[in-house]
Structure formats: C-alpha cells, structure tokens
Design an enzyme around this catalytic site. Structure first.
Site, mmCIF file in Angstrom:
data_model
loop_
_atom_site.group_PDB
_atom_site.id
_atom_site.type_symbol
_atom_site.label_atom_id
_atom_site.label_comp_id
_atom_site.label_asym_id
_atom_site.label_seq_id
_atom_site.Cartn_x
_atom_site.Cartn_y
_atom_site.Cartn_z
ATOM 1 N NE ARG A 1 38.405 34.965 30.900
ATOM 2 C CZ ARG A 1 38.880 35.711 31.766
ATOM 3 N NH1 ARG A 1 39.549 35.359 32.816
ATOM 4 N NH2 ARG A 1 38.935 36.974 31.519
ATOM 5 C CB CYS B 1 40.132 38.233 39.807
ATOM 6 S SG CYS B 1 41.790 37.921 39.146
#
Ligand code: MG
Length: 298
Positions: free
Chosen positions: A15, A239
């Site tokens: 993920r 991110c």
C-alpha cells in the site's frame, strides 16, 4: 543494548510502498507480492486502500484485489480516508482498518482538506463504526515529528491528538515520520510524550529514509519499548502529498538488524529479499535498501 525478545513488523509495501508509483502495477503483480511477503512470514501487512482513484490511481483496484486474495497468515489491513472508504472496506473481509490524521493544520488542509479538529471529529465516527463491525482499528499520525510545511512538530501536540483518537476506540496508534526528517532524539521525544496517555504496547513507529535515518530511528523506537515497526520491502514508497519524501524503511534492512540483535520477527530474510527483487524488477529498478543490494551481490 537493551532490546525486546520480539518485534512485530508491519509490512506496508503493497500500500504505502506502491501508492506513489506512477506506472500502474497490475493486480496480478500486487497479489504475487502480497503472497510472497506472506510466505516470507510477515505477521501484518497493509494490502491496499479504499481511497478515491482520482487522488491515488494506483489503489483503484483494492476492492478487486482483496476480493481475490487467498487466506493469508498475515493480518491484513486497508487504509480508509473517510466514511465512504470505510463502507467499501466493511464490504470486504479485511480484519483491520487504518485511518489517518495529520499532526499539523497545513498538512491536514492540504492532504485531507479539513482542519485537525474537523478530522478528529470525522475519524471518531469512522473508528466507532469500524469497531461496531468488529474490525481492529489503527490510526496513523502523519508528520509526527516534522511537517513539510510547518517544520518541526511539538511532541505535546502529537500526544494530545493521539490521546483523543485512541479515546475514540482505536486499538493502535502509529507515529509516522512521513517525510523522513527525524533523528533518534525526535523519535524518543514524541514517543515519551505520547506514552503518557497511550500505553506503549499500543504504539507503533513508521519512518522514511529520506535522510538515511530510518534504521536508527526504528532502533530508537525499540529502545523506548515500542515494538511494532512499519517498513516496506525494497524500501518502496514515498508520499504523493509530502514533497521530497523518500521511501519507507526497507524491511530487509530492519530484519537484518533484528536478526543480528537476536530479536524474533518470524520473517525469513532470504524469502523477503526475493519478494523485493521480484517487485523491483517489475518496476525496473534496484531495491532501495542496503541489505537487499548486498544480498543481491552474493
Ligand atoms: Mg510511509
């Protein structure tokens, strides 16, 4: 060196690791990665996210993916940003739900488009609903030491937010150095401040390797008796909402360290490195971790 007998590694590669990849990773490759990590003995694993495909296209196939996963030995979790994401997650059999909040107003506004107070209110409802459906819940606190917009973050601010989110019924709280700027004293300070209101057994540490500090920071967390540590195979990740953030702590590096210290993880380093080699080959690059590269030469 004082170390625990056992550490629980939460593998976040499928993920957190893959979400930032620009090239679409086929569902079959994600499934193969998850199965290889499971076979390597990973005890917990973040397998996907029920988020808007507009914001994170790489996670668009999470429902299909979790629908076709075999029974895993690892405890699987999925990330959800809100009530809509939770609804999708509850339609799956995934036992653990991960929600996230940011420790600073600017990151919260830019990432989830609301203030920290608003986010806390929303998450309180999501956590309650997940618990009513019998799911285990974890809260990730982004920017727990540094924010890309506001700089260093006061440990007291993180502690206060952590306490209110744990009071909403979460089982665990992960302090996340989202941009990888922390050094060991930052880790200790935020853990000690948070541990006043949250039991250490319910805390986890999540670090990135932007400044090469991920492994020493994980060790600092262990020395503060936090024994749940996040990492991503091959150091995958970054991110999409945190400019300049490099990959997560590489699971191979963490397992090598813990093996050397005689700390049990239940993970087979060779099988883990093979899983990392498989996914990085597909992505067309070398694994980011040092141990994976060293093993590759021998
Ligand atoms: Mg991360």
């Amino acid at each position: 060196m004082r170390t625990p007998a056992e550490v629980t590694i939460v593998e976040v590669g499928p993920r957190d690791g893959l979400q930032n990849e620009r090239q679409p990773v086929p569902l079959a490759a994600k499934r193969a990665l998850i199965e290889a990590l499971d076979a390597a003995g990973v005890p917990r694993m973040e397998v996907g996210a029920f988020v808007s495909p507009k914001w994170v296209p790489q996670m668009a196939d999470t429902a299909a993916l979790v629908g076709e996963l075999p029974r895993l030995r690892a405890r699987a979790s999925v990330l959800v940003p809100n009530a809509k994401g939770l609804e999708a997650a509850l339609a799956s059999a995934v036992p653990e739900i991960v929600v996230f909040a940011a420790a600073t107003e600017t990151f919260s506004k830019k990432n989830i488009n609301c203030s920290v107070t608003e986010a806390t209110a929303r998450l309180t409802e999501v956590i309650g609903e997940a618990k009513r459906h019998g799911r285990t819940v974890r809260v990730d606190i982004s920017c727990a030491t540094h924010c890309p917009y506001e700089g260093p973050v006061a440990p007291g601010t993180v502690a206060q937010l952590s306490e209110s989110l744990m009071a909403a019924g979460s089982n665990e709280l992960a302090l996340c150095d989202t941009i990888g700027k922390a050094t060991p004293n930052n880790v200790r300070d935020v853990i000690e401040a948070t541990a006043v209101g949250v039991p250490r057994a319910e805390l986890a540490w999540h670090g990135h390797d932007t400044y090469g500090q991920a492994l020493v920071n994980a060790l600092a967390a262990l020395e503060c008796d936090v024994t749940v540590i996040d990492s991503a195979v091959a150091g995958l990740g970054g991110c999409p909402f945190a400019p300049g953030a490099a990959g997560n702590l590489a699971t191979e590096d963490l397992v090598y360290l813990l093996d050397g210290l005689g700390v049990r993880t239940g993970i087979d380093l060779g099988a883990l490195a093979a899983a990392g080699a498989q996914i990085t080959e597909l992505l067309g690059r070398e694994p980011a971790g040092r141990v994976a590269r060293a093993l590759g030469r021998h």
